[in-house]
Motif scaffolding. Sequence first.
Motif, PDB file in Angstrom:
ATOM      1  N   ASP A 108       0.813  -1.220   0.000  1.00 47.97           N
ATOM      2  CA  ASP A 108       0.000   0.000   0.000  1.00 47.97           C
ATOM      3  C   ASP A 108       0.844   1.266   0.000  1.00 47.97           C
ATOM      4  N   ASP A 109       2.175   1.112  -0.197  1.00 45.33           N
ATOM      5  CA  ASP A 109       3.076   2.258  -0.093  1.00 45.33           C
ATOM      6  C   ASP A 109       3.969   2.326  -1.338  1.00 45.33           C
ATOM      7  N   GLU A 132       0.065  -2.040  -6.268  1.00 42.54           N
ATOM      8  CA  GLU A 132      -0.226  -1.067  -5.211  1.00 42.54           C
ATOM      9  C   GLU A 132      -1.722  -1.004  -4.946  1.00 42.54           C
ATOM     10  N   GLU A 134      -4.923  -1.071  -1.416  1.00 41.51           N
ATOM     11  CA  GLU A 134      -5.287  -1.305  -0.015  1.00 41.51           C
ATOM     12  C   GLU A 134      -5.113  -2.797   0.292  1.00 41.51           C
TER      13      GLU A 134
END
Length: 217
Positions: A108-109, A132, A134
């Motif tokens: 998620d980063d 990428e 959630e």
Amino acid sequence: MADYKTLRTTMVDTQVRPSDVTKFPVIDAMLAVPREAFVPRERRDMAYVGAHVSLDAGRVVLEPRTLAKMLDFLDIRGDELVLDIGAGLGYGAAVMARMAEAVIALEDDASRISEAQTALSEHGADNVVMHEGELSAGAPEHGPYDVILVEGGVETMPEAILDQLKDGGRIACVFQEGALGIVRIGYKIDGEVHWRFAFNAGAPVLPGFEKHHAFTL
């Protein structure tokens, strides 16, 4: 200059093999993948100790014993598609890439993804796709998956993740129940996931996998 190859062999001989990890593909992959390349540069001296290696935002690279035992139970085969949730800097994905047909590594980063992509590319893990998004949403567009590995603690498992597991597939994660952590392996049979106890281990709970406590007066 640290002798990482010797440290890697020692890690396998003292942390992995004694923990009832017997499947050769797991041992072979952990001997081959340079763990130091997948942890923050300033923490490379911690790469082979028997502990989680801290990333940022409360995230970690799972300790070698926990990852190895989870992979031993999952028994990934060469024609299988794997979803790696909470891939961090890509170590678990690089290890699984040596066993699976392909790995979708979910993070998620963006900065973690960029670092992971560089390390994976440098070490020939070209069957890993960084994705990428959630963490608790999974990556349904690439699924369904034969195997799902959650690289962090879970208090509650979103149905969206279980829906992405193929019938006959396996999922492994660390259920955090207060201070106690329990690794369970889930087997999907006729559309329903049946969980079995595997071993005790702990890990920080991943974002989106927390239990929401009702507020009461």
